[in-house]
Write a protein that holds these residues in place. Sequence first.
Motif, PDB file in Angstrom:
ATOM      1  N   GLU A 115     -56.554  72.534 -99.530  1.00  0.00           N
ATOM      2  CA  GLU A 115     -55.871  71.250 -99.648  1.00  0.00           C
ATOM      3  C   GLU A 115     -55.137  71.023-100.963  1.00  0.00           C
ATOM      4  OE1 GLU A 115     -58.406  67.949 -97.467  1.00  0.00           O
ATOM      5  OE2 GLU A 115     -59.608  69.014 -98.976  1.00  0.00           O
ATOM      6  N   ALA A 116     -55.716  71.447-102.066  1.00  0.00           N
ATOM      7  CA  ALA A 116     -55.221  71.053-103.390  1.00  0.00           C
ATOM      8  C   ALA A 116     -53.857  71.664-103.711  1.00  0.00           C
ATOM      9  CB  ALA A 116     -56.231  71.445-104.469  1.00  0.00           C
ATOM     10  N   VAL A 117     -53.027  70.864-104.392  1.00  0.00           N
ATOM     11  CA  VAL A 117     -51.709  71.314-104.845  1.00  0.00           C
ATOM     12  C   VAL A 117     -51.519  70.827-106.280  1.00  0.00           C
ATOM     13  CG1 VAL A 117     -49.213  71.261-104.462  1.00  0.00           C
ATOM     14  CG2 VAL A 117     -50.779  71.170-102.492  1.00  0.00           C
ATOM     15  N   VAL A 118     -51.170  71.761-107.161  1.00  0.00           N
ATOM     16  CA  VAL A 118     -50.889  71.449-108.567  1.00  0.00           C
ATOM     17  C   VAL A 118     -49.442  71.823-108.858  1.00  0.00           C
ATOM     18  CG1 VAL A 118     -51.425  72.069-110.970  1.00  0.00           C
ATOM     19  CG2 VAL A 118     -53.281  71.749-109.315  1.00  0.00           C
ATOM     20  N   ARG A 119     -48.701  70.894-109.483  1.00  0.00           N
ATOM     21  CA  ARG A 119     -47.318  71.170-109.911  1.00  0.00           C
ATOM     22  C   ARG A 119     -47.353  71.602-111.362  1.00  0.00           C
ATOM     23  NH1 ARG A 119     -43.913  68.018-112.642  1.00  0.00           N
ATOM     24  NH2 ARG A 119     -44.996  66.112-112.049  1.00  0.00           N
ATOM     25  N   ILE A 120     -46.805  72.794-111.642  1.00  0.00           N
ATOM     26  CA  ILE A 120     -46.795  73.312-113.000  1.00  0.00           C
ATOM     27  C   ILE A 120     -45.786  72.544-113.843  1.00  0.00           C
ATOM     28  CG2 ILE A 120     -46.334  75.323-114.461  1.00  0.00           C
ATOM     29  CD1 ILE A 120     -47.288  77.089-112.212  1.00  0.00           C
ATOM     30  N   THR A 121     -46.258  72.050-114.996  1.00  0.00           N
ATOM     31  CA  THR A 121     -45.408  71.272-115.899  1.00  0.00           C
ATOM     32  C   THR A 121     -44.968  72.063-117.122  1.00  0.00           C
ATOM     33  OG1 THR A 121     -47.390  70.365-116.960  1.00  0.00           O
ATOM     34  CG2 THR A 121     -46.375  69.052-115.190  1.00  0.00           C
ATOM     35  N   GLY A 122     -45.717  73.088-117.507  1.00  0.00           N
ATOM     36  CA  GLY A 122     -45.331  73.870-118.676  1.00  0.00           C
ATOM     37  C   GLY A 122     -46.438  74.769-119.163  1.00  0.00           C
TER      38      GLY A 122
END
Length: 187
Positions: A115-122
């Motif tokens: 389920e989990a989704v992480v958006r990479i910021t840097g």
Amino acid sequence: MNDEHGSIEGTVTAVSSDSGHGFTKPNRESVRLLTGLGVEGDAHAGVTVQHRSRVRRDPTQPNLRQVHLLQAELFDEVAAHGHRVAPGDLGENITTAGIDLLELPEGTLLHLGDEAVVRITGLRNPCYQIDRFSKGLLKEVVGRDTEGGPVRKAGVMGVVQQGGVVRPGDPVKAELPTGPHRPLERV
């Protein structure tokens, strides 16, 4: 690793969290990611910045560092220079293998488990605390490119787009953003 459809895949090898602001984080059987906040019960979870140095500068900044991810391949690299590092030792929440996190563009979505989704910021900007953990390690995780610019290898930071439980052994799949890709910069 790329599959025949061009997607980039790897595996979660460890998950870690800590309610205190210590440098290392103990490994867990699982962590729960909370949408827009970070890792449930972790000191760095929150809508606004939670890292002490950033709170001192401006506590109203958005928290672009809700989740710290690190590729396990770094452990072998630094071991060749005499540093023993294990999952959670550098304060990461999620340790991965088989996917080059540092080469992914800003905005990449990492699908973790079911389920989990992480958006990479840097990129994580490593600090002197790394040398407190192992003297000389900072030099190994911040190198220089051919033009003398910094090359940061201490992992990537991200924000939780969709919550869910993440466990060791879960798959990681990178979904690249559309349009022109921007390389990761420190956050």
